[in-house]
Enzyme design. Structure first.
Site, short mmCIF file in Angstrom:
data_model
loop_
_atom_site.label_atom_id
_atom_site.label_comp_id
_atom_site.label_asym_id
_atom_site.label_seq_id
_atom_site.Cartn_x
_atom_site.Cartn_y
_atom_site.Cartn_z
CE LYS A 1 17.52 40.66 77.28
NZ LYS A 1 17.92 41.65 76.26
CG ASP B 1 15.43 36.74 75.58
OD1 ASP B 1 14.68 35.74 75.50
OD2 ASP B 1 16.54 36.77 75.06
#
Length: 211
Positions: A120, A138
């Site tokens: 991420k 996220d």
DNA sequence: ATCCCGAGGG
DNA sequence: CCCTCTGGAT
């Protein structure tokens, strides 16, 4: 969600926010990377509050190493997970100096090898610092993609694959920030504000759509 | 699956 | 009190 609806989905987000940007405060690639690492399970506002003073004097991995773990810890004590983050940021800074000449590598795999940097975070840096069409999934984007039906998936990787296949070319670069800002201010975790959502008629979660 | 972990909101 | 916030490593 069908292709025409997806195009309209992003067209509206783009219309509402022509120049999507991160809300994290940073001054260069390195400070962006640090800010993103610090932002795990924390609010941008909280991170900005802590980095406000930190980035006045520390903007390079060399300066961060000189500051040291204890020194950094003092700056970020107000952020959740501060102990782990302080350790990772120092180790990450040492790795940048040792393996990348003190520069942030513009490579997803190289970024992921850094301590405290996962998929991420690497995707955020690639998108925000280097203009890559990556989709960092996220907590917000995972929620928005599943609620709306834009790109449903049980894991963040599945959602990322869904976005890669479905987001139309014109919106790929900005998709990350459009989705995150939408999740943060409208499609909230607790009380989604569907009544003022520009995407309500395209969303499978909206009560009006279901009715 | 678990741990890490403070601030802000409801 | 509870939940959430741009996760990653074990």
């Amino acid at each position: 969600m069908k292709a025409p609806a997806i195009f309209e989905f992003f067209r509206r987000l783009a219309e509402a926010n022509p120049a999507p940007e991160t809300e994290l405060a940073y001054v260069n690639d390195y400070t962006l990377l640090v800010a993103v690492v610090l932002s795990a399970q924390a609010t941008d506002i909280g991170v900005n509050k802590a980095t406000k003073r930190l980035f006045e004097t520390v903007t390079t991995p060399e300066a961060m190493v000189a500051l040291g773990e204890e020194g950094l810890r003092a700056h970020i004590r107000t952020i959740g997970l501060f102990n782990t983050k302080a350790k990772n940021v120092i180790a990450l800074s040492e790795a940048l100096i040792r393996e990348h000449g003190g520069q942030v590598p513009a490579d997803r795999d190289a970024l992921e090898r850094l301590p405290g940097v996962g998929r991420k975070t690497a995707n955020v840096v690639m998108n925000t610092a280097f203009g890559a069409e990556t989709f960092a999934v996220d907590t917000h984007i995972f929620r928005v993609c599943n609620r709306t039906g834009l790109a449903p998936g049980k894991t963040v990787l599945a959602v990322e694959r869904g976005l890669e296949k479905r987001v139309p070319k014109p919106f790929r670069l900005g998709a990350h920030h459009w989705l995150i800002l939408h999740g943060r201010y409208v499609c909230k975790a607790r009380r989604p504000e569907c009544w003022r959502c520009p995407l309500a008629d395209l969303c499978r979660f909206n009560p009006k759509t279901l009715a």
